[in-house]
Design a protein around this motif. Structure first.
Motif, PDB file in Angstrom:
ATOM      1  N   PHE A 127       0.826  -1.206   0.000  1.00 38.97           N
ATOM      2  CA  PHE A 127       0.000   0.000   0.000  1.00 38.97           C
ATOM      3  C   PHE A 127       0.861   1.257   0.000  1.00 38.97           C
ATOM      4  O   PHE A 127       0.553   2.250  -0.662  1.00 38.97           O
ATOM      5  CB  PHE A 127      -0.941   0.004   1.203  1.00 38.97           C
ATOM      6  CG  PHE A 127      -2.220  -0.751   0.965  1.00 38.97           C
ATOM      7  CD1 PHE A 127      -3.108  -0.366  -0.029  1.00 38.97           C
ATOM      8  CD2 PHE A 127      -2.537  -1.864   1.730  1.00 38.97           C
ATOM      9  CE1 PHE A 127      -4.284  -1.063  -0.262  1.00 38.97           C
ATOM     10  CE2 PHE A 127      -3.709  -2.580   1.500  1.00 38.97           C
ATOM     11  CZ  PHE A 127      -4.587  -2.171   0.506  1.00 38.97           C
ATOM     12  N   LYS A 128       1.959   1.229   0.746  1.00 35.70           N
ATOM     13  CA  LYS A 128       2.851   2.392   0.783  1.00 35.70           C
ATOM     14  C   LYS A 128       3.492   2.634  -0.582  1.00 35.70           C
ATOM     15  O   LYS A 128       3.603   3.778  -1.034  1.00 35.70           O
ATOM     16  CB  LYS A 128       3.941   2.185   1.843  1.00 35.70           C
ATOM     17  CG  LYS A 128       3.429   2.241   3.277  1.00 35.70           C
ATOM     18  CD  LYS A 128       4.531   1.934   4.272  1.00 35.70           C
ATOM     19  CE  LYS A 128       3.998   1.917   5.706  1.00 35.70           C
ATOM     20  NZ  LYS A 128       5.057   1.536   6.685  1.00 35.70           N
ATOM     21  N   LEU A 129       3.911   1.563  -1.245  1.00 37.51           N
ATOM     22  CA  LEU A 129       4.541   1.699  -2.554  1.00 37.51           C
ATOM     23  C   LEU A 129       3.539   2.108  -3.636  1.00 37.51           C
ATOM     24  O   LEU A 129       3.934   2.533  -4.718  1.00 37.51           O
ATOM     25  CB  LEU A 129       5.224   0.382  -2.949  1.00 37.51           C
ATOM     26  CG  LEU A 129       6.426  -0.031  -2.083  1.00 37.51           C
ATOM     27  CD1 LEU A 129       6.936  -1.404  -2.501  1.00 37.51           C
ATOM     28  CD2 LEU A 129       7.546   0.995  -2.181  1.00 37.51           C
ATOM     29  N   PRO A 187     -16.360   7.095   6.222  1.00 35.53           N
ATOM     30  CA  PRO A 187     -16.009   6.265   5.063  1.00 35.53           C
ATOM     31  C   PRO A 187     -14.600   5.695   5.194  1.00 35.53           C
ATOM     32  O   PRO A 187     -13.704   6.335   5.765  1.00 35.53           O
ATOM     33  CB  PRO A 187     -16.092   7.248   3.888  1.00 35.53           C
ATOM     34  CG  PRO A 187     -16.887   8.402   4.377  1.00 35.53           C
ATOM     35  CD  PRO A 187     -16.676   8.480   5.850  1.00 35.53           C
ATOM     36  N   ILE A 188     -14.402   4.504   4.676  1.00 30.73           N
ATOM     37  CA  ILE A 188     -13.120   3.819   4.852  1.00 30.73           C
ATOM     38  C   ILE A 188     -12.104   4.172   3.776  1.00 30.73           C
ATOM     39  O   ILE A 188     -10.925   3.849   3.913  1.00 30.73           O
ATOM     40  CB  ILE A 188     -13.316   2.295   4.896  1.00 30.73           C
ATOM     41  CG1 ILE A 188     -14.056   1.809   3.646  1.00 30.73           C
ATOM     42  CG2 ILE A 188     -14.058   1.887   6.153  1.00 30.73           C
ATOM     43  CD1 ILE A 188     -14.233   0.310   3.568  1.00 30.73           C
ATOM     44  N   THR A 189     -12.535   4.807   2.692  1.00 30.59           N
ATOM     45  CA  THR A 189     -11.593   5.197   1.651  1.00 30.59           C
ATOM     46  C   THR A 189     -11.715   6.684   1.367  1.00 30.59           C
ATOM     47  O   THR A 189     -12.757   7.296   1.627  1.00 30.59           O
ATOM     48  CB  THR A 189     -11.832   4.430   0.334  1.00 30.59           C
ATOM     49  OG1 THR A 189     -13.093   4.826  -0.226  1.00 30.59           O
ATOM     50  CG2 THR A 189     -11.843   2.934   0.568  1.00 30.59           C
ATOM     51  N   ALA A 190     -10.642   7.264   0.824  1.00 27.78           N
ATOM     52  CA  ALA A 190     -10.655   8.688   0.490  1.00 27.78           C
ATOM     53  C   ALA A 190     -11.366   8.924  -0.835  1.00 27.78           C
ATOM     54  O   ALA A 190     -12.300   9.732  -0.932  1.00 27.78           O
ATOM     55  CB  ALA A 190      -9.220   9.224   0.419  1.00 27.78           C
ATOM     56  N   GLY A 237      -4.166   6.837   5.073  1.00 23.24           N
ATOM     57  CA  GLY A 237      -3.488   5.555   4.895  1.00 23.24           C
ATOM     58  C   GLY A 237      -3.344   5.170   3.437  1.00 23.24           C
ATOM     59  O   GLY A 237      -3.252   3.989   3.108  1.00 23.24           O
ATOM     60  N   GLY A 238      -3.333   6.177   2.550  1.00 26.65           N
ATOM     61  CA  GLY A 238      -3.257   5.904   1.116  1.00 26.65           C
ATOM     62  C   GLY A 238      -4.645   5.652   0.567  1.00 26.65           C
ATOM     63  O   GLY A 238      -5.447   6.563   0.412  1.00 26.65           O
ATOM     64  N   PRO A 286      -8.881   5.783  11.573  1.00 26.35           N
ATOM     65  CA  PRO A 286      -8.967   6.617  12.778  1.00 26.35           C
ATOM     66  C   PRO A 286      -7.577   6.788  13.380  1.00 26.35           C
ATOM     67  O   PRO A 286      -6.715   5.913  13.225  1.00 26.35           O
ATOM     68  CB  PRO A 286      -9.871   5.793  13.702  1.00 26.35           C
ATOM     69  CG  PRO A 286      -9.710   4.378  13.237  1.00 26.35           C
ATOM     70  CD  PRO A 286      -9.466   4.447  11.754  1.00 26.35           C
ATOM     71  N   ILE A 287      -7.363   7.914  14.046  1.00 28.18           N
ATOM     72  CA  ILE A 287      -6.087   8.064  14.751  1.00 28.18           C
ATOM     73  C   ILE A 287      -6.078   7.070  15.909  1.00 28.18           C
ATOM     74  O   ILE A 287      -7.136   6.755  16.471  1.00 28.18           O
ATOM     75  CB  ILE A 287      -5.863   9.510  15.239  1.00 28.18           C
ATOM     76  CG1 ILE A 287      -6.969   9.939  16.195  1.00 28.18           C
ATOM     77  CG2 ILE A 287      -5.775  10.470  14.074  1.00 28.18           C
ATOM     78  CD1 ILE A 287      -6.731  11.299  16.827  1.00 28.18           C
ATOM     79  N   PRO A 288      -4.920   6.508  16.264  1.00 25.86           N
ATOM     80  CA  PRO A 288      -4.884   5.484  17.324  1.00 25.86           C
ATOM     81  C   PRO A 288      -5.555   5.957  18.609  1.00 25.86           C
ATOM     82  O   PRO A 288      -5.423   7.116  19.007  1.00 25.86           O
ATOM     83  CB  PRO A 288      -3.379   5.261  17.523  1.00 25.86           C
ATOM     84  CG  PRO A 288      -2.785   5.580  16.188  1.00 25.86           C
ATOM     85  CD  PRO A 288      -3.593   6.728  15.669  1.00 25.86           C
TER      86      PRO A 288
END
Length: 508
Positions: free
Chosen positions: A222-224, A368-371, A490-491, A496-498
């Motif tokens: 996901f980061k890449l 929502p879980i995605t941007a 998170g891409g 949520p923030i921890p």
């Protein structure tokens, strides 16, 4: 006839042709001018810079920045992302017209370096492939392999995994008074249900080496996939930068040394596993898939399925902690079912928990879980509501402002209203196939590119959530109430923030 005479003879023809071409040009220009004259210009936000456009104006939380631009400019806006044109939509009705009604023109994908060329071997699999015959074959295979009848074969095992999840949350919570952040436990539960269905196996604990290996491989992938590693796709000048810094070698090394061996090993083991799994199903039912197609399908299914649903449950727990009265109503509804049936409800009996189902849907809408979902690409000009989305434009749904759209959600769209869907309890699979006004949320995407694993996602989140709420009450940890007004980028996902919460055992 000499050359002079030939020239004199051809002169009238050349002159006539030139005049005809000029007249044709003027007519075409007039028609194009007339067409544009009566079309509405897609507005663009102000902070754009030469060459880079809006690329560096999005900030740390792009979805929030774009949401603010929508508030200022309306339901459709145009962004310059370097050499690319992006069109963002936050109106469900308009997005439906673009990506469903005009699905044949709006179902392609960007052919970027990592996702398309490298990760999916030039567009194999489901997520990054173009909507061609090969894609249809693979998507049909995946849809058949994760059909409700196939998921039902694993239902008892999914319930067992949910019990293990709640056991772990209660046990860990009892050992500390400060509270715990449950994301890794949720990730283990979701990955175990995906791995159980996909490969016929599970991972025993969060510290299991194979679980750590698979989850870290997914996280690294996901980061890449981020913009930073694909800058040349937006700004071609970065091609030199990528060559000098060796980014392409990093991407190739990740695939060769991490993704391919990790998922290759899981697939190989699945062929010899006891009991049913998707790997064996595809082989035994004659789906002619190459080794590369199979690898991409299962890395997509495991990665996307684990991250999105883990994030959803993580948001849901934080929201429940903030709304204890909703928790009590959900618990009472579950207790009532248990008193009548002597067991927890099955997914097929979900309609007997109307408030619970409505609250779960509202959690998905509220946070929502995605941007932006997974972007679509226009392979032709798309004319809709007077706007022209140009061929080659990337089309995104801005999930944050779309799920707060007051025209679609007129009752307090900025607030958590758990009763919102009390009269709309059908599954998201059913809703996605109907009219846009019948949909509850849009996290699973649009049209031909809608997520093929919606049913699997709904089953595993329902089973996990009901098991949790039947046994636990969620209370704030030492840091106070989880902050649900802020999020992390998170891409693909918005997390949520921890936070820290306590899971206390309920007395039924």
């Amino acid at each position: 006839m000499n050359k002079v005479e030939q020239g004199k003879a051809l002169a009238p023809i050349i002159a006539g042709t030139t005049v005809a071409l000029y007249i044709s040009y003027k007519i075409l220009h007039s028609l194009l001018h007339s067409k544009n004259k009566f079309s509405k210009e897609i507005p663009a936000p102000g902070p754009a810079y030469p060459y880079v456009g809006h690329l560096f104006s999005l900030g740390n939380m792009p979805a929030e920045t774009v949401s603010q631009w929508h508030k200022e400019l309306g339901p459709i806006i145009q962004l310059r992302m370097g050499v690319q044109t992006w069109v963002s939509i936050d109106s469900p009705a308009l997005a439906h017209k673009v990506m469903v009604t005009n699905g044949s023109k709006a179902s392609h994908r960007n052919e970027n370096e990592f996702g398309y060329s490298l990760y999916s071997f030039g567009g194999k699999g489901v997520v990054h492939s173009q909507p061609n015959a090969a894609w249809k074959k693979v998507r049909a295979a995946v849809a058949a392999a994760i059909a409700p009848s196939q998921i039902e074969l694993h239902m008892a095992s999914i319930q067992d995994e949910a019990k293990k999840l709640v056991d772990a949350l209660l046990e860990t919570s009892e050992k500390t008074n400060v509270g715990i952040f449950p994301f890794k436990d949720l990730q283990l539960y979701i990955m175990n249900t995906v791995a159980l269905i996909g490969f016929g196996r599970t991972f025993p604990a969060k510290d299991d080496p194979t679980f750590i290996d698979v989850s870290s491989t997914i996280d690294e992938g996901f980061k890449l996939s981020g913009v930073e590693c694909d800058m040349a796709n937006y700004l071609p000048i970065f091609t030199i930068h990528n060559y000098l810094t060796g980014i392409r070698k990093v991407l190739i090394k990740y695939l060769a040394e991490r993704r391919d061996p990790v998922f290759g090993s899981l697939i190989k083991e699945a062929y010899h596993a006891d009991g049913p799994n998707l790997v064996k199903y595809l082989k035994e039912n004659g789906y002619d898939l190459s080794e590369e197609e199979t690898l991409v399908i299962f890395s997509d299914l495991t990665g996307a399925g684990t991250d999105t649903n883990s994030v959803y449950l993580c948001w849901t727990i934080a929201i429940m902690c903030n709304y204890p009265e909703a928790q009590k109503r959900i618990a009472a509804e579950i207790d009532n079912f248990v008193e009548r049936h002597g067991r927890l409800p099955l997914f097929s009996e979900r309609l007997e928990l109307p408030f619970c189902i409505s609250a779960m849907k509202e959690c998905m809408r509220y946070k929502p879980i995605t941007a932006f979902g997974i972007p679509h690409l226009a392979n032709e000009d798309i004319v809709v509501d007077g706007y022209i989305i140009p061929k080659g434009a990337t089309i995104i749904s801005n999930m944050v402002s779309m799920h707060k759209n007051p025209e679609f959600y007129p009752d307090r769209p900025e607030e958590f209203v758990p009763e919102r869907f009390i009269n709309a309890l059908g599954t998201s699979v059913a809703a996605s196939k109907g009219k846009v006004e019948d949909r509850d949320h849009f996290n699973f995407g649009w049209g031909r590119r809608i997520c093929p694993a919606i049913h699997m996602a709904e089953v595993e989140t329902f089973v996990g959530f009901v098991e949790l709420m039947s046994r636990c009450f969620i209370e704030p940890g030492e840091d106070g109430m989880p902050n649900i007004n802020k999020a992390e980028n998170g891409g693909i996902v918005v997390s949520p923030i921890p936070y820290k919460v306590k899971f206390t055992k309920r007395k039924n």
